[in-house]
Design a protein around this motif. Structure first.
Motif, PDB file in Angstrom:
ATOM      1  N   ALA A 172     -39.497 -26.560  78.550  1.00  0.00           N
ATOM      2  CA  ALA A 172     -38.162 -27.077  78.227  1.00  0.00           C
ATOM      3  C   ALA A 172     -38.113 -28.602  78.371  1.00  0.00           C
ATOM      4  O   ALA A 172     -37.572 -29.304  77.506  1.00  0.00           O
ATOM      5  CB  ALA A 172     -37.110 -26.433  79.123  1.00  0.00           C
ATOM      6  N   LEU A 173     -38.691 -29.118  79.456  1.00  0.00           N
ATOM      7  CA  LEU A 173     -38.717 -30.571  79.653  1.00  0.00           C
ATOM      8  C   LEU A 173     -39.640 -31.226  78.631  1.00  0.00           C
ATOM      9  O   LEU A 173     -39.320 -32.293  78.093  1.00  0.00           O
ATOM     10  CB  LEU A 173     -39.149 -30.922  81.080  1.00  0.00           C
ATOM     11  CG  LEU A 173     -39.225 -32.413  81.423  1.00  0.00           C
ATOM     12  CD1 LEU A 173     -37.908 -33.126  81.135  1.00  0.00           C
ATOM     13  CD2 LEU A 173     -39.633 -32.595  82.880  1.00  0.00           C
ATOM     14  N   ALA A 174     -40.763 -30.599  78.331  1.00  0.00           N
ATOM     15  CA  ALA A 174     -41.686 -31.146  77.323  1.00  0.00           C
ATOM     16  C   ALA A 174     -40.982 -31.289  75.981  1.00  0.00           C
ATOM     17  O   ALA A 174     -41.187 -32.273  75.272  1.00  0.00           O
ATOM     18  CB  ALA A 174     -42.912 -30.251  77.186  1.00  0.00           C
ATOM     19  N   GLU A 175     -40.133 -30.339  75.651  1.00  0.00           N
ATOM     20  CA  GLU A 175     -39.385 -30.409  74.392  1.00  0.00           C
ATOM     21  C   GLU A 175     -38.439 -31.607  74.383  1.00  0.00           C
ATOM     22  O   GLU A 175     -38.369 -32.344  73.393  1.00  0.00           O
ATOM     23  CB  GLU A 175     -38.596 -29.114  74.186  1.00  0.00           C
ATOM     24  CG  GLU A 175     -37.827 -29.072  72.888  1.00  0.00           C
ATOM     25  CD  GLU A 175     -37.059 -27.783  72.692  1.00  0.00           C
ATOM     26  OE1 GLU A 175     -36.392 -27.662  71.655  1.00  0.00           O
ATOM     27  OE2 GLU A 175     -37.118 -26.889  73.569  1.00  0.00           O
ATOM     28  N   ARG A 176     -37.741 -31.832  75.490  1.00  0.00           N
ATOM     29  CA  ARG A 176     -36.816 -32.975  75.564  1.00  0.00           C
ATOM     30  C   ARG A 176     -37.570 -34.300  75.499  1.00  0.00           C
ATOM     31  O   ARG A 176     -37.158 -35.234  74.795  1.00  0.00           O
ATOM     32  CB  ARG A 176     -35.972 -32.895  76.847  1.00  0.00           C
ATOM     33  CG  ARG A 176     -35.044 -31.695  76.887  1.00  0.00           C
ATOM     34  CD  ARG A 176     -33.984 -31.770  77.967  1.00  0.00           C
ATOM     35  NE  ARG A 176     -34.447 -32.035  79.309  1.00  0.00           N
ATOM     36  CZ  ARG A 176     -34.739 -31.112  80.227  1.00  0.00           C
ATOM     37  NH1 ARG A 176     -34.668 -29.830  79.918  1.00  0.00           N
ATOM     38  NH2 ARG A 176     -35.106 -31.478  81.448  1.00  0.00           N
ATOM     39  N   ILE A 177     -38.677 -34.386  76.230  1.00  0.00           N
ATOM     40  CA  ILE A 177     -39.478 -35.616  76.225  1.00  0.00           C
ATOM     41  C   ILE A 177     -40.043 -35.874  74.830  1.00  0.00           C
ATOM     42  O   ILE A 177     -40.016 -37.003  74.336  1.00  0.00           O
ATOM     43  CB  ILE A 177     -40.619 -35.531  77.263  1.00  0.00           C
ATOM     44  CG1 ILE A 177     -40.056 -35.494  78.685  1.00  0.00           C
ATOM     45  CG2 ILE A 177     -41.583 -36.708  77.106  1.00  0.00           C
ATOM     46  CD1 ILE A 177     -41.088 -35.163  79.761  1.00  0.00           C
ATOM     47  N   ALA A 178     -40.563 -34.832  74.197  1.00  0.00           N
ATOM     48  CA  ALA A 178     -41.158 -34.967  72.865  1.00  0.00           C
ATOM     49  C   ALA A 178     -40.150 -35.504  71.854  1.00  0.00           C
ATOM     50  O   ALA A 178     -40.491 -36.342  71.022  1.00  0.00           O
ATOM     51  CB  ALA A 178     -41.719 -33.626  72.403  1.00  0.00           C
ATOM     52  N   LYS A 179     -38.910 -35.050  71.948  1.00  0.00           N
ATOM     53  CA  LYS A 179     -37.869 -35.538  71.032  1.00  0.00           C
ATOM     54  C   LYS A 179     -37.590 -37.026  71.244  1.00  0.00           C
ATOM     55  O   LYS A 179     -37.462 -37.780  70.294  1.00  0.00           O
ATOM     56  CB  LYS A 179     -36.589 -34.730  71.200  1.00  0.00           C
ATOM     57  CG  LYS A 179     -36.663 -33.360  70.590  1.00  0.00           C
ATOM     58  CD  LYS A 179     -35.377 -32.597  70.784  1.00  0.00           C
ATOM     59  CE  LYS A 179     -35.515 -31.185  70.222  1.00  0.00           C
ATOM     60  NZ  LYS A 179     -34.300 -30.390  70.470  1.00  0.00           N
ATOM     61  N   VAL A 180     -37.518 -37.430  72.512  1.00  0.00           N
ATOM     62  CA  VAL A 180     -37.215 -38.830  72.828  1.00  0.00           C
ATOM     63  C   VAL A 180     -38.375 -39.741  72.425  1.00  0.00           C
ATOM     64  O   VAL A 180     -38.168 -40.803  71.831  1.00  0.00           O
ATOM     65  CB  VAL A 180     -36.887 -38.998  74.327  1.00  0.00           C
ATOM     66  CG1 VAL A 180     -36.814 -40.464  74.713  1.00  0.00           C
ATOM     67  CG2 VAL A 180     -35.584 -38.296  74.666  1.00  0.00           C
ATOM     68  N   LEU A 181     -39.601 -39.329  72.744  1.00  0.00           N
ATOM     69  CA  LEU A 181     -40.773 -40.169  72.480  1.00  0.00           C
ATOM     70  C   LEU A 181     -41.375 -39.963  71.088  1.00  0.00           C
ATOM     71  O   LEU A 181     -42.296 -40.686  70.706  1.00  0.00           O
ATOM     72  CB  LEU A 181     -41.846 -39.922  73.547  1.00  0.00           C
ATOM     73  CG  LEU A 181     -41.459 -40.234  74.988  1.00  0.00           C
ATOM     74  CD1 LEU A 181     -42.638 -39.969  75.912  1.00  0.00           C
ATOM     75  CD2 LEU A 181     -40.976 -41.663  75.135  1.00  0.00           C
ATOM     76  N   GLU A 182     -40.857 -38.973  70.380  1.00  0.00           N
ATOM     77  CA  GLU A 182     -41.339 -38.659  69.030  1.00  0.00           C
ATOM     78  C   GLU A 182     -42.838 -38.381  69.021  1.00  0.00           C
ATOM     79  O   GLU A 182     -43.597 -38.965  68.247  1.00  0.00           O
ATOM     80  CB  GLU A 182     -40.962 -39.760  68.043  1.00  0.00           C
ATOM     81  CG  GLU A 182     -39.457 -39.941  67.919  1.00  0.00           C
ATOM     82  CD  GLU A 182     -39.062 -41.072  66.993  1.00  0.00           C
ATOM     83  OE1 GLU A 182     -39.934 -41.849  66.551  1.00  0.00           O
ATOM     84  OE2 GLU A 182     -37.861 -41.186  66.710  1.00  0.00           O
ATOM     85  N   ILE A 183     -43.244 -37.488  69.933  1.00  0.00           N
ATOM     86  CA  ILE A 183     -44.623 -37.011  69.974  1.00  0.00           C
ATOM     87  C   ILE A 183     -44.593 -35.492  70.041  1.00  0.00           C
ATOM     88  O   ILE A 183     -43.533 -34.889  70.204  1.00  0.00           O
ATOM     89  CB  ILE A 183     -45.429 -37.579  71.173  1.00  0.00           C
ATOM     90  CG1 ILE A 183     -44.779 -37.208  72.509  1.00  0.00           C
ATOM     91  CG2 ILE A 183     -45.601 -39.076  71.048  1.00  0.00           C
ATOM     92  CD1 ILE A 183     -45.599 -37.609  73.727  1.00  0.00           C
TER      93      ILE A 183
END
Length: 98
Positions: free
Chosen positions: A42-53
């Motif tokens: 869940a956190l990886a999904e949020r981080i990925a959206k912010v960092l666009e990775i």
């Protein structure tokens, strides 16, 4: 260096900035970056959206980490710390009364 940290620094984003955007503590994000703890999906999904990775780069950083041998040598301070200029510019822009 972890893909998460590499991308975050490329965007001139501090851990504090990222923590605010993904609703996670700075120490927790630091532990994820240094591979001391695993990131939840869940956190990886949020981080990925912010960092666009990709979330995979966060969940499986060892598959995406660049070897240290590829790091540039003899880099000037302006090249080594490109974010310092961006941070200084943001600070000047946010200064009240100027």
């Amino acid at each position: 260096m972890s893909p998460l940290r590499t991308r975050r620094e490329a965007l001139c984003m501090s851990l504090y900035d990222l923590s605010e955007k993904v609703d996670a503590s700075v120490p927790h994000l630091s532990n994820i970056e240094t591979d001391k703890v695993r990131c939840s999906p869940a956190l990886a999904e949020r981080i990925a959206k912010v960092l666009e990775i990709s979330e995979l780069e966060i969940l499986y950083p060892d598959r995406y980490t660049q070897p240290a041998a590829n790091a540039p040598m003899n880099v000037s301070s302006s090249t080594a710390y490109p974010c310092s200029q961006a941070v200084a510019h943001r600070a000047r822009a946010q200064a009240p009364g100027e």
